[in-house]
Design a protein around this motif. Structure first.
Motif, PDB file in Angstrom:
ATOM      1  N   ILE A 193      82.763 -43.894 -10.948  1.00  0.00           N
ATOM      2  CA  ILE A 193      81.605 -43.517 -10.131  1.00  0.00           C
ATOM      3  C   ILE A 193      80.559 -44.628 -10.258  1.00  0.00           C
ATOM      4  O   ILE A 193      80.194 -45.024 -11.367  1.00  0.00           O
ATOM      5  N   ALA A 194      80.093 -45.119  -9.123  1.00  0.00           N
ATOM      6  CA  ALA A 194      79.127 -46.215  -9.126  1.00  0.00           C
ATOM      7  C   ALA A 194      77.860 -45.807  -9.885  1.00  0.00           C
ATOM      8  O   ALA A 194      77.378 -44.687  -9.749  1.00  0.00           O
ATOM      9  N   ASP A 195      77.357 -46.729 -10.689  1.00  0.00           N
ATOM     10  CA  ASP A 195      76.135 -46.481 -11.465  1.00  0.00           C
ATOM     11  C   ASP A 195      75.162 -47.636 -11.216  1.00  0.00           C
ATOM     12  O   ASP A 195      75.062 -48.562 -12.017  1.00  0.00           O
ATOM     13  N   PRO A 196      74.451 -47.599 -10.078  1.00  0.00           N
ATOM     14  CA  PRO A 196      73.574 -48.732  -9.755  1.00  0.00           C
ATOM     15  C   PRO A 196      72.485 -48.953 -10.792  1.00  0.00           C
ATOM     16  O   PRO A 196      72.105 -50.103 -11.050  1.00  0.00           O
ATOM     17  N   ALA A 197      72.003 -47.896 -11.426  1.00  0.00           N
ATOM     18  CA  ALA A 197      70.955 -48.063 -12.445  1.00  0.00           C
ATOM     19  C   ALA A 197      71.523 -48.789 -13.666  1.00  0.00           C
ATOM     20  O   ALA A 197      70.898 -49.710 -14.205  1.00  0.00           O
ATOM     21  N   GLY A 198      72.718 -48.379 -14.093  1.00  0.00           N
ATOM     22  CA  GLY A 198      73.353 -49.052 -15.234  1.00  0.00           C
ATOM     23  C   GLY A 198      73.623 -50.508 -14.930  1.00  0.00           C
ATOM     24  O   GLY A 198      73.403 -51.390 -15.777  1.00  0.00           O
ATOM     25  N   SER A 199      74.083 -50.790 -13.704  1.00  0.00           N
ATOM     26  CA  SER A 199      74.372 -52.178 -13.328  1.00  0.00           C
ATOM     27  C   SER A 199      73.108 -53.019 -13.349  1.00  0.00           C
ATOM     28  O   SER A 199      73.134 -54.186 -13.755  1.00  0.00           O
ATOM     29  N   THR A 200      72.001 -52.434 -12.939  1.00  0.00           N
ATOM     30  CA  THR A 200      70.735 -53.163 -12.916  1.00  0.00           C
ATOM     31  C   THR A 200      70.287 -53.519 -14.334  1.00  0.00           C
ATOM     32  O   THR A 200      69.853 -54.642 -14.615  1.00  0.00           O
ATOM     33  N   VAL A 201      70.439 -52.554 -15.250  1.00  0.00           N
ATOM     34  CA  VAL A 201      70.097 -52.831 -16.650  1.00  0.00           C
ATOM     35  C   VAL A 201      71.002 -53.931 -17.196  1.00  0.00           C
ATOM     36  O   VAL A 201      70.547 -54.861 -17.872  1.00  0.00           O
ATOM     37  N   ALA A 202      72.309 -53.835 -16.872  1.00  0.00           N
ATOM     38  CA  ALA A 202      73.262 -54.830 -17.380  1.00  0.00           C
ATOM     39  C   ALA A 202      72.887 -56.236 -16.900  1.00  0.00           C
ATOM     40  O   ALA A 202      72.974 -57.202 -17.657  1.00  0.00           O
ATOM     41  N   ARG A 203      72.443 -56.324 -15.658  1.00  0.00           N
ATOM     42  CA  ARG A 203      72.103 -57.649 -15.108  1.00  0.00           C
ATOM     43  C   ARG A 203      70.834 -58.214 -15.750  1.00  0.00           C
ATOM     44  O   ARG A 203      70.616 -59.418 -15.754  1.00  0.00           O
ATOM     45  N   ALA A 204      70.001 -57.337 -16.304  1.00  0.00           N
ATOM     46  CA  ALA A 204      68.752 -57.807 -16.913  1.00  0.00           C
ATOM     47  C   ALA A 204      68.975 -58.381 -18.314  1.00  0.00           C
ATOM     48  O   ALA A 204      68.171 -59.177 -18.797  1.00  0.00           O
ATOM     49  N   LEU A 205      70.068 -57.986 -18.957  1.00  0.00           N
ATOM     50  CA  LEU A 205      70.228 -58.331 -20.374  1.00  0.00           C
ATOM     51  C   LEU A 205      70.377 -59.831 -20.656  1.00  0.00           C
ATOM     52  O   LEU A 205      69.762 -60.333 -21.607  1.00  0.00           O
ATOM     53  N   PRO A 206      71.186 -60.568 -19.873  1.00  0.00           N
ATOM     54  CA  PRO A 206      71.314 -62.000 -20.193  1.00  0.00           C
ATOM     55  C   PRO A 206      69.971 -62.726 -20.194  1.00  0.00           C
ATOM     56  O   PRO A 206      69.746 -63.616 -21.026  1.00  0.00           O
ATOM     57  N   ALA A 207      69.069 -62.333 -19.288  1.00  0.00           N
ATOM     58  CA  ALA A 207      67.763 -62.986 -19.236  1.00  0.00           C
ATOM     59  C   ALA A 207      66.966 -62.742 -20.511  1.00  0.00           C
ATOM     60  O   ALA A 207      66.045 -63.480 -20.828  1.00  0.00           O
TER      61      ALA A 207
END
Lengths: 230, 95
Positions: free
Chosen positions: B16-30
């Protein structure tokens, strides 16, 4: 004969007057149904309008499905009565198990509020009885949790059975299969995320929602004429 | 009867798509977190309840989760912990 349509009001519902006004202009008569009242008062059709029933706490529709009126709505639906859920009402109907699938958070994580293009995929339901197959409509959406979610096997079954009633031509929320509206197997319960009542007067910028509301009023009159009124 | 605290996790089902989780994941490398492979957002629900014993408390929490907390179309749930709590103070004026 006037079609009498019950409009269910939960705490937090906010589109009931828009729906009542739109139905009234098309010759119907709306009656508000408070969610605590388990009696549908003999209406010929039921609309669950948009809003934020019970604050959308936990999940949209999660608490509303347990309101006393919902038992009567389920009985009415089982007896073939026309039931339409718009936006939050669609979410309530899926939570109640009266429609397949669920509505999740938009892929964009943004509240989407704009007109969208739709195609009528299925006629003959209580919402599309007067529409033509393939007819394109522009009707506004207004939601945060409008992404239709269902497991792939169920979606395949819905497509094969013609239960996808409306499809987005430009998917605004990440819905699987571009699904904008679905119905139950019998076609007497329909849910959709777009708001036909907000496209029912030229002042609103469009009247494409009228054909959907007229279809509902016609289905209500059919039911009334058949003497099935409860 | 005893008091129990129960921790229930409600999570999106796999796939099931989790756009909120994906957004958090994308923030971590920064932020300098490079090794995080996945982020899925869910809900943690703490229930405080009375029950004769721990298995009953667990069963009640599972029933609550199945009936209300989770939507089976897109969510799973799991009772993560059940702990005994001190009994509630007696009602009435204190000495």
């Amino acid at each position: 004969m006037t079609a009498r349509v019950g409009v269910v009001v939960f705490p937090g519902t906010n589109c009931e007057h828009d729906v009542a006004e739109a139905l009234g202009r098309l010759g119907g008569e709306a009656r508000m149904l408070w969610h605590q009242d388990p009696d549908l008062h003999g209406v010929d059709a039921v609309v669950l309008p948009g809003g934020f029933a019970h604050g959308d706490y936990l999940r949209p529709g999660a608490l509303a499905r347990f309101s006393p009126v919902m038992g009567a709505v389920a009985d009415f639906a089982a007896a073939g009565g026309p039931v339409v859920g718009i936006c939050n009402g669609f979410q309530v109907l899926t939570e109640a198990g009266l429609l397949p699938g669920a509505l999740g958070v938009n892929r964009s994580l943004r509240f989407v509020c704009r007109p969208v293009r739709l195609r009528v995929e299925r006629t003959g339901t209580v919402l599309t009885g007067q529409a033509e197959a393939g007819q394109e409509l522009v009707v506004p959406v207004n939601h945060f949790s409008g992404a239709y979610r269902v497991d792939p096997a169920t979606l395949e079954r819905l497509e094969a059975a013609g239960q996808v009633v409306l499809r987005y031509l430009e998917n605004p929320n990440g819905s699987q299969g571009d699904v904008a509206g679905v119905c139950n197997e019998a076609g007497n319960v329909v849910g959709l995320m777009p708001h036909p009542e907000r496209a029912s007067d030229p002042l609103q910028g469009g009247t494409d929602g009228q054909v959907l509301l007229r279809s509902l009023l016609a289905a209500a009159l059919d039911r009334s004429a058949s003497g099935a009124r409860r | 009867m005893s008091r129990f605290g129960v921790l229930v996790e409600v999570r999106l089902r796999p796939g099931i798509a989790d756009p909120a989780g994906s957004t958090v994941a994308r923030a971590l490398p920064a932020l300098g977190f490079d090794g995080v492979e996945g982020v899925r957002l869910g809900k943690a629900v703490r229930l405080t309840l009375e029950a004769p014993d721990e298995p009953t408390a667990r069963r009640t929490a599972e029933a609550v989760a199945a009936r209300l907390l989770a939507n089976a179309v897109m969510e799973d749930y799991e009772v993560l912990a059940v702990e005994a709590l001190p009994n509630a103070p007696e009602e009435g004026p204190r000495p």
